[in-house]
Design a protein around this motif. Sequence first.
Motif, PDB file in Angstrom:
ATOM      1  N   PRO A  98       0.780  -1.240   0.000  1.00 48.66           N
ATOM      2  CA  PRO A  98       0.000   0.000   0.000  1.00 48.66           C
ATOM      3  C   PRO A  98       0.810   1.287   0.000  1.00 48.66           C
ATOM      4  CG  PRO A  98      -1.007  -1.593   1.456  1.00 48.66           C
ATOM      5  CD  PRO A  98       0.307  -2.184   1.032  1.00 48.66           C
ATOM      6  N   GLY A  99       1.804   1.420   0.923  1.00 47.39           N
ATOM      7  CA  GLY A  99       2.565   2.660   0.996  1.00 47.39           C
ATOM      8  C   GLY A  99       3.329   2.957  -0.272  1.00 47.39           C
ATOM      9  N   LEU A 100       4.085   1.987  -0.744  1.00 51.93           N
ATOM     10  CA  LEU A 100       4.893   2.171  -1.949  1.00 51.93           C
ATOM     11  C   LEU A 100       4.010   2.384  -3.172  1.00 51.93           C
ATOM     12  CD1 LEU A 100       7.565   2.123  -3.478  1.00 51.93           C
ATOM     13  CD2 LEU A 100       7.422  -0.377  -3.528  1.00 51.93           C
ATOM     14  N   THR A 101       2.938   1.611  -3.288  1.00 51.56           N
ATOM     15  CA  THR A 101       2.057   1.732  -4.453  1.00 51.56           C
ATOM     16  C   THR A 101       1.363   3.087  -4.477  1.00 51.56           C
ATOM     17  OG1 THR A 101       1.684  -0.659  -4.389  1.00 51.56           O
ATOM     18  CG2 THR A 101       0.154   0.652  -5.695  1.00 51.56           C
ATOM     19  N   ALA A 120      -0.019   5.621  11.794  1.00 50.38           N
ATOM     20  CA  ALA A 120      -0.171   5.002  10.480  1.00 50.38           C
ATOM     21  C   ALA A 120      -1.656   4.882  10.173  1.00 50.38           C
ATOM     22  CB  ALA A 120       0.474   3.611  10.441  1.00 50.38           C
ATOM     23  N   VAL A 121      -2.006   5.033   8.913  1.00 48.22           N
ATOM     24  CA  VAL A 121      -3.357   4.725   8.483  1.00 48.22           C
ATOM     25  C   VAL A 121      -3.328   3.327   7.892  1.00 48.22           C
ATOM     26  CG1 VAL A 121      -3.910   7.131   8.000  1.00 48.22           C
ATOM     27  CG2 VAL A 121      -3.014   5.705   6.178  1.00 48.22           C
ATOM     28  N   ARG A 122      -4.509   2.784   7.662  1.00 46.12           N
ATOM     29  CA  ARG A 122      -4.583   1.447   7.089  1.00 46.12           C
ATOM     30  C   ARG A 122      -5.261   1.519   5.737  1.00 46.12           C
ATOM     31  NH1 ARG A 122      -2.848  -2.127  10.568  1.00 46.12           N
ATOM     32  NH2 ARG A 122      -3.562  -3.893   9.334  1.00 46.12           N
ATOM     33  N   MET A 123      -4.710   0.836   4.771  1.00 47.54           N
ATOM     34  CA  MET A 123      -5.316   0.733   3.453  1.00 47.54           C
ATOM     35  C   MET A 123      -5.124  -0.692   2.982  1.00 47.54           C
ATOM     36  SD  MET A 123      -4.873   2.995  -0.034  1.00 47.54           S
ATOM     37  CE  MET A 123      -6.190   4.111   0.465  1.00 47.54           C
ATOM     38  N   GLY A 124      -6.200  -1.292   2.528  1.00 47.01           N
ATOM     39  CA  GLY A 124      -6.115  -2.674   2.090  1.00 47.01           C
ATOM     40  C   GLY A 124      -5.742  -3.620   3.214  1.00 47.01           C
ATOM     41  N   VAL A 128      -0.060   1.953   6.521  1.00 42.99           N
ATOM     42  CA  VAL A 128       0.658   2.837   5.602  1.00 42.99           C
ATOM     43  C   VAL A 128       1.318   3.919   6.435  1.00 42.99           C
ATOM     44  CG1 VAL A 128       0.468   4.421   3.647  1.00 42.99           C
ATOM     45  CG2 VAL A 128      -1.010   2.408   3.764  1.00 42.99           C
ATOM     46  N   GLN A 129       2.626   3.992   6.397  1.00 38.82           N
ATOM     47  CA  GLN A 129       3.361   4.989   7.168  1.00 38.82           C
ATOM     48  C   GLN A 129       3.484   6.282   6.367  1.00 38.82           C
ATOM     49  OE1 GLN A 129       4.201   4.579  10.242  1.00 38.82           O
ATOM     50  NE2 GLN A 129       3.783   2.390  10.415  1.00 38.82           N
TER      51      GLN A 129
END
Length: 278
Positions: A98-101, A120-124, A128-129
């Motif tokens: 998620p973070g890199l994408t 951090a938030v969360r995605m998928g 995600v930092q």
Amino acid sequence: MAIKDLLVAYQGDEDSKHALRFALQMAKKYGASVTGAYVFAPEQYESQIRHWIGADFLKQMRQVQLEAVAGIEASFLAAVQETAPEVPHEWVSANGPPGLTLARMSRSFDMLITGQFEGAVRMGGRAVQPEEVIVRSGKPLVMVPKGYSIRPFKEEAAVAWDGSRSATRALTDAMQILETKKRLDVVTVNSSSEEAILGWAGEHDIIAHLKRHSIDARHVPLEIKGSLGKTILSYCQESDPDVLVMGAFGRGKLGSLLFGGVSQYILEHQTVPVLMSH
């Protein structure tokens, strides 16, 4: 270069809805389009377990994931129709870390807008930092605080300034926004603490530079109260700017993904949208 395309990290929760509303407000002001983005991480199984998972099960899990993404897309489209249907908009989704994408996706847009990071938030389903996104993307990131009530822009902004490279980068990245503001407060903090912004260097130069861009800039020195991050946010609570612009302050080695305490504190306790870049 004008602001013409905004990317919003959207996952259907209240935090991303606040970010979307803010992005739509910006889009209406600048004549920009808004793209909603969702990244779903690939399922990971231990190698010894993967050997026993059948193809039908994996296909079923993939279908469930795609249906979930379709639901998030529908939520995005409904939110746009409710808030600002006249704004050009589209939707994209991707599979990957998620973070890199998300950072890679943002490179094709003027800026990325997200909900508030609290560590951090969360995605998928994955964390995600914020530092990963900011350092890797090369584009400014605007974070909208939890529960933020969208209001008409006051056309006032603030910049946390210390003359550093990161502060300069953030100021430059925000110029298209700052040039439209009626007033800009260039905020510095006076303190002997090692944590504090390191002095006020180039006072005349930076104000003069901003005035050449027809920005009504003024220097606002602050005395530190408690901590640097708290001092800056206390000022923001009183002045309520449309956005706080700041560099991604850090103390790690060159290329490190670690934020300094000031950046982390502001991301966790922000009360106004924060534009940060590195």
